[in-house]
Motif scaffolding. Structure first.
Motif, PDB file in Angstrom:
ATOM      1  N   THR A 153     -17.552  -1.500  -8.320  1.00  0.00           N
ATOM      2  CA  THR A 153     -16.500  -1.242  -7.340  1.00  0.00           C
ATOM      3  C   THR A 153     -17.135  -1.221  -5.955  1.00  0.00           C
ATOM      4  OG1 THR A 153     -15.113  -0.008  -8.898  1.00  0.00           O
ATOM      5  CG2 THR A 153     -14.776   0.425  -6.550  1.00  0.00           C
ATOM      6  N   LEU A 154     -16.531  -1.924  -5.012  1.00  0.00           N
ATOM      7  CA  LEU A 154     -17.040  -2.029  -3.645  1.00  0.00           C
ATOM      8  C   LEU A 154     -16.038  -1.389  -2.680  1.00  0.00           C
ATOM      9  CD1 LEU A 154     -18.249  -5.755  -3.741  1.00  0.00           C
ATOM     10  CD2 LEU A 154     -19.607  -3.690  -4.171  1.00  0.00           C
ATOM     11  N   ILE A 155     -16.564  -0.776  -1.628  1.00  0.00           N
ATOM     12  CA  ILE A 155     -15.746  -0.036  -0.669  1.00  0.00           C
ATOM     13  C   ILE A 155     -15.830  -0.720   0.691  1.00  0.00           C
ATOM     14  CG2 ILE A 155     -15.387   2.180   0.462  1.00  0.00           C
ATOM     15  CD1 ILE A 155     -14.877   2.183  -2.583  1.00  0.00           C
ATOM     16  N   THR A 156     -14.655  -0.982   1.297  1.00  0.00           N
ATOM     17  CA  THR A 156     -14.652  -1.628   2.619  1.00  0.00           C
ATOM     18  C   THR A 156     -14.986  -0.659   3.743  1.00  0.00           C
ATOM     19  OG1 THR A 156     -12.268  -1.268   2.944  1.00  0.00           O
ATOM     20  CG2 THR A 156     -12.954  -3.356   1.898  1.00  0.00           C
ATOM     21  N   HIS A 157     -14.554   0.611   3.630  1.00  0.00           N
ATOM     22  CA  HIS A 157     -14.887   1.626   4.632  1.00  0.00           C
ATOM     23  C   HIS A 157     -14.437   2.980   4.116  1.00  0.00           C
ATOM     24  CE1 HIS A 157     -10.722   0.689   5.613  1.00  0.00           C
ATOM     25  NE2 HIS A 157     -10.661   1.742   6.413  1.00  0.00           N
ATOM     26  N   HIS A 158     -14.772   4.030   4.857  1.00  0.00           N
ATOM     27  CA  HIS A 158     -14.697   5.379   4.315  1.00  0.00           C
ATOM     28  C   HIS A 158     -13.327   6.032   4.342  1.00  0.00           C
ATOM     29  CE1 HIS A 158     -15.214   6.205   8.677  1.00  0.00           C
ATOM     30  NE2 HIS A 158     -14.481   7.267   8.420  1.00  0.00           N
ATOM     31  N   HIS A 159     -12.325   5.475   4.963  1.00  0.00           N
ATOM     32  CA  HIS A 159     -11.042   6.161   5.097  1.00  0.00           C
ATOM     33  C   HIS A 159     -10.446   6.505   3.730  1.00  0.00           C
ATOM     34  CE1 HIS A 159     -10.309   4.703   9.491  1.00  0.00           C
ATOM     35  NE2 HIS A 159     -11.019   5.810   9.431  1.00  0.00           N
ATOM     36  N   HIS A 160      -9.760   7.669   3.700  1.00  0.00           N
ATOM     37  CA  HIS A 160      -9.352   8.259   2.425  1.00  0.00           C
ATOM     38  C   HIS A 160      -8.362   7.389   1.655  1.00  0.00           C
ATOM     39  CE1 HIS A 160      -9.043  11.594  -0.384  1.00  0.00           C
ATOM     40  NE2 HIS A 160      -7.725  11.493  -0.336  1.00  0.00           N
ATOM     41  N   ASP A 161      -7.561   6.598   2.360  1.00  0.00           N
ATOM     42  CA  ASP A 161      -6.607   5.751   1.637  1.00  0.00           C
ATOM     43  C   ASP A 161      -7.303   4.602   0.905  1.00  0.00           C
ATOM     44  OD1 ASP A 161      -6.991   4.981   4.437  1.00  0.00           O
ATOM     45  OD2 ASP A 161      -5.563   3.366   4.082  1.00  0.00           O
ATOM     46  N   HIS A 162      -8.611   4.466   1.109  1.00  0.00           N
ATOM     47  CA  HIS A 162      -9.412   3.469   0.391  1.00  0.00           C
ATOM     48  C   HIS A 162     -10.360   4.111  -0.617  1.00  0.00           C
ATOM     49  CE1 HIS A 162      -8.291   0.226   3.285  1.00  0.00           C
ATOM     50  NE2 HIS A 162      -8.055   1.297   4.013  1.00  0.00           N
ATOM     51  N   THR A 163     -10.750   5.340  -0.356  1.00  0.00           N
ATOM     52  CA  THR A 163     -11.802   5.984  -1.151  1.00  0.00           C
ATOM     53  C   THR A 163     -11.330   7.186  -1.962  1.00  0.00           C
ATOM     54  OG1 THR A 163     -12.426   7.411   0.714  1.00  0.00           O
ATOM     55  CG2 THR A 163     -13.562   5.290   0.520  1.00  0.00           C
ATOM     56  N   GLY A 164     -10.133   7.680  -1.707  1.00  0.00           N
ATOM     57  CA  GLY A 164      -9.656   8.873  -2.404  1.00  0.00           C
ATOM     58  C   GLY A 164      -9.600   8.714  -3.912  1.00  0.00           C
ATOM     59  N   GLY A 165      -9.444   7.475  -4.382  1.00  0.00           N
ATOM     60  CA  GLY A 165      -9.320   7.224  -5.818  1.00  0.00           C
ATOM     61  C   GLY A 165     -10.635   6.943  -6.528  1.00  0.00           C
ATOM     62  N   ILE A 166     -11.765   7.070  -5.831  1.00  0.00           N
ATOM     63  CA  ILE A 166     -13.051   6.711  -6.434  1.00  0.00           C
ATOM     64  C   ILE A 166     -13.323   7.508  -7.698  1.00  0.00           C
ATOM     65  CG2 ILE A 166     -15.551   6.901  -6.145  1.00  0.00           C
ATOM     66  CD1 ILE A 166     -15.216   5.998  -3.264  1.00  0.00           C
TER      67      ILE A 166
END
Length: 263
Positions: free
Chosen positions: A74-87
């Motif tokens: 899984t790759l992350i584009t940036h740290h904002h919670h709407d992208h990372t909250g589901g990690i």
């Protein structure tokens, strides 16, 4: 029936190697919601996921179901919670390793993503492209036929800039990099609809930023060089919903710093 954006709760195939699952978190800053991208080559037994999305158990379960739990990375584009909250939910369900530019979002990997790196996974070659501006850790991912742009380029509207020194200069350089790497390739953004060709959208973004700079210059001529950033917002963004002015303030701070530095 061919699915079109937005298609909540359904996996929508966009290119031969990229499908999207849209999180049900629409809003002024997220547009229709966060796009979780699911990538895989034609004969691959596993997938690569881009951005698990917000902290939403149903969305995490939908990603796990769509991939059969077979996520190579899984790759992350940036740290904002709407992208990372589901990690953590996705890790719990599938055991996926997670890589990002920000160590806070790494899971089962010690190697941070770096500009120019090429990842071989799920039958694909994925080039990592550092594209700061929206955030300092923003990344894009380049495939043979598409570019995943995170929030650096959206599917509709324009993005918000970080209120930090150098943000706009970084962002303009990022847009130039995306034009060079993505012209003729599909644009797969983190919010909004996809586009068949990144090139015209990126060029619009560049023109829009130049136009905004001219508007800020004009506002300073009217208000004075020492005008407060929010006073500039009231002039330049007078036709924008005032609920978006706090976001506009961040971009204006970046624009003012750019003008003070570059003229």
């Amino acid at each position: 029936m061919t699915l079109t954006h937005p298609a909540y709760g359904q996996v929508r195939q966009v290119t031969p190697t990229a499908a999207v699952l849209l999180a049900d978190n629409p809003g002024q800053m997220t547009l229709d919601g966060t796009n979780t991208w699911i990538l895989g080559g034609p004969d691959a037994a596993e997938y690569v996921v881009i951005d698990p999305g917000p902290q939403d158990h149903a969305h995490g379960a939908a990603i796990a179901e769509a991939t059969g739990g077979r996520i190579a990375l899984t790759l992350i584009t940036h740290h904002h919670h709407d992208h990372t909250g589901g990690i953590d939910r996705l890790v719990e369900l599938t055991g996926t390793a997670v890589r990002a530019a920000d160590p806070a979002h790494q899971r089962a990997s010690e190697s941070l993503l770096r500009d120019g790196e090429v990842i071989e996974a799920a039958g694909l070659s994925i080039e990592v492209l550092a594209t700061p501006g929206h955030t300092g850790d923003s990344l894009s991912f380049v495939l043979d036929d598409a570019v995943l742009t995170g929030d650096t380029i959206l599917g509709s509207g324009t993005t918000v800039l970080e209120a930090r020194d150098g943000a706009l200069a970084d962002y303009l350089a990022s847009l130039d990099k995306l034009v060079a790497s993505g012209r003729g390739k599909a644009l797969l953004p983190a919010h909004g609809p996809d586009h068949a060709d990144l090139g015209p959208v990126a060029e619009y973004y560049i023109a829009h930023r130049r136009e905004r700079l001219d508007q800020v210059r004009a506002a300073l001529s009217q208000l004075g060089e020492r005008a407060e950033p929010m006073d500039v917002v009231r002039v330049v963004y007078a036709d924008v919903d005032q609920r978006l002015w706090p976001a506009a303030l961040s971009s204006v701070r970046a624009q003012l710093e750019y003008l003070h530095t570059h003229g």
